[in-house]
Design an enzyme around this catalytic site. Structure first.
Site, PDB file in Angstrom:
ATOM      1  N   HIS A 408       0.812  -1.215   0.000  1.00 28.04           N
ATOM      2  CA  HIS A 408       0.000   0.000   0.000  1.00 28.04           C
ATOM      3  C   HIS A 408       0.849   1.271   0.000  1.00 28.04           C
ATOM      4  O   HIS A 408       0.322   2.372  -0.206  1.00 28.04           O
ATOM      5  CB  HIS A 408      -0.935   0.005   1.214  1.00 28.04           C
ATOM      6  CG  HIS A 408      -2.215   0.733   0.988  1.00 28.04           C
ATOM      7  ND1 HIS A 408      -2.489   1.464  -0.152  1.00 28.04           N
ATOM      8  CD2 HIS A 408      -3.317   0.873   1.767  1.00 28.04           C
ATOM      9  CE1 HIS A 408      -3.685   2.001  -0.070  1.00 28.04           C
ATOM     10  NE2 HIS A 408      -4.215   1.672   1.097  1.00 28.04           N
ATOM     11  N   ARG A 409       2.150   1.144   0.228  1.00 27.21           N
ATOM     12  CA  ARG A 409       3.031   2.303   0.111  1.00 27.21           C
ATOM     13  C   ARG A 409       3.224   2.702  -1.349  1.00 27.21           C
ATOM     14  O   ARG A 409       3.567   3.840  -1.654  1.00 27.21           O
ATOM     15  CB  ARG A 409       4.395   2.005   0.732  1.00 27.21           C
ATOM     16  CG  ARG A 409       4.361   1.711   2.231  1.00 27.21           C
ATOM     17  CD  ARG A 409       5.718   1.228   2.710  1.00 27.21           C
ATOM     18  NE  ARG A 409       6.118  -0.014   2.035  1.00 27.21           N
ATOM     19  CZ  ARG A 409       7.281  -0.626   2.251  1.00 27.21           C
ATOM     20  NH1 ARG A 409       8.165  -0.104   3.101  1.00 27.21           N
ATOM     21  NH2 ARG A 409       7.574  -1.741   1.616  1.00 27.21           N
TER      22      ARG A 409
END
Length: 435
Positions: A408-409
């Site tokens: 999700h980064r």
């Protein structure tokens, strides 16, 4: 009669002048074929070099710190003349890497001379296993594998005295340090808990019934810490979707009926479809390096292969340049080598995206763990025929469950949804791979 046999470094891929960090045998030892001789350490992993022939070790030709390449003599063994004559002309491939290096957090972290890793909780400064006071917060010399091992145990390498060449810290040094901490008053509590969390429960399970203690397989001992690292360090999110593969499965069965040269599995089509999606959404074919994203212009796809010892991930290179038959042939060959324990280090390197298929077993959806330093992994379960509304009536369609775990980064939810929708569209009509 006996003959002296050379034991050499096999083909270890594109590696030269690799340092020896452990010598595992000594003169006089009786060894079997494929027994580990020495441990080598590349920039990315450590690996054991197996013996190409059994016998009695006559002498060792290398020492810790020496650098070797393919063909370098490791040792000599004495065996029967028949053994020498029957020895294969090509040495066996190096075994599966023992301790892969964790993905670098930044460009500076890729150097083995990086500043010492300090991990909380760090055991209090104490005497090392040899009784000498250790000095914390000093510059240490430890390989990436040793640094990872220390992080897993919560050890500050600055507090460990190295017994290797030039003060290099070895695995035994870390283990001796931990034993010293545990032997100290309150050592167990200090070493077994994290801030804010209770200590790991320690129970005598035999008080509840009969037990059996079974050692984890080598592959699971290697994979376990890496999976733990990936799960803890990468913020995972999993996007689920279904792909209609009714026509694709009919086509697959048709081409398998037409020829017997190679069995085409769904995995080959999944790889081609994945490449089409990766080209359309290049952030999924990438690696995170600090605050930069490395977008890769090649498509080397890994696939999870089930073996008696555990899961391994062979890599098919340049999937974008290969046809379905070639991909199917290569995946079958690599899967067979994986089951036989014959994969080399080069067979498992360079992947940009991984597919984990449980279709042959069953299930619906799951959340696969990302194979760092990749940023996404596709999980696939068994396809099932379900009724689908097509405007006027329900019709039976073969639906394939997809589970995309992503970092999700790097990837947000909207991009992940677009990726799975695009991938499902390609699987529904493989003509889209031509676009």
């Amino acid at each position: 009669m006996s003959a002296v046999i050379d034991l050499v470094v096999p083909d270890i891929g594109d590696f030269h002048d690799v340092p020896v960090i452990e010598v595992l045998v000594k003169p006089g030892d009786r060894i079997d074929k494929d027994a580990p001789l020495v441990t080598l350490e590349s920039e990315k992993a450590t690996m054991e070099v197996p013996a190409s022939s059994g016998g009695t070790v006559h002498d060792i030709a290398v020492n810790v710190g020496d650098k070797v390449s393919a063909g370098s003599i490791i040792a000599h063994v004495t065996g029967s003349e028949s053994q020498a004559e029957g020895k294969a002309s090509t040495a066996p491939a190096a075994t599966t890497p023992r301790e892969p290096e964790p993905p670098p957090a930044s460009k500076a972290a890729t150097s083995t001379a990086a500043p010492p890793a300090t991990v909380a909780p760090s055991p209090p400064p104490s005497r090392d296993g040899e009784g000498q006071p250790a000095t914390p917060s000093r510059t240490v010399h430890g390989s990436p594998a040793i640094r990872r091992f220390a992080r897993e145990l919560g050890v500050d390498l600055g507090a460990v005295s190295g017994s290797g060449p030039n003060g290099r810290i070895t695995r035994n040094d870390v283990q001796r340090f931990v034993k010293g901490v545990l032997a100290a008053p309150g050592g167990v509590a200090a070493a077994s808990s994290l801030p804010g969390l209770p200590a790991w429960p320690k129970l005598d399970f035999e008080q509840f019934g009969q037990t059996e203690r079974v050692r984890l397989s080598r592959i699971k001992r290697i994979a376990g810490p890496n999976l733990h690292r990936n799960w803890v360090m990468i913020p995972h999110v999993t996007q689920h979707d279904d792909a209609d593969i009714t026509e694709l499965e009919a086509f697959r069965q048709h081409i398998n009926a037409e020829q017997r040269d190679v069995k085409v599995t769904l995995l080959a089509f999944l790889m081609k479809a994945a490449v089409a999606a990766l080209r359309h959404y290049p952030q999924f074919n990438a690696s995170l390096d600090g605050d930069e994203l490395i977008l890769k212009q090649y498509y080397h796809l890994g696939f999870a292969a089930d073996t008696p010892e555990g899961l391994v991930v062979p890599v098919i290179r340049d999937v974008d340049r290969k046809g379905i038959f070639e991909i199917a042939r290569e995946t079958a060959e690599l899967a067979n080598r994986a089951r036989d324990g014959k994969l080399g280090l080069a067979d498992m390197q360079g992947g940009t995206f991984t597919i984990s298929s449980l279709g042959g077993i069953g299930g619906t959806y799951f959340s696969p763990i990302i194979n760092a330093p990749e940023v996404a992994i596709l999980g696939v379960c068994r396809a099932a025929t379900r009724p689908v509304w097509e405007g006027t009536a329900f019709v039976p369609r073969l639906l394939l469950p997809l589970s995309l775990s992503y970092d999700h980064r790097v990837v947000d939810g909207a991009a992940a949804a677009r990726f799975t929708v695009f991938l499902a569209g390609v699987l529904a009509d493989m003509r889209r791979t031509l676009l």
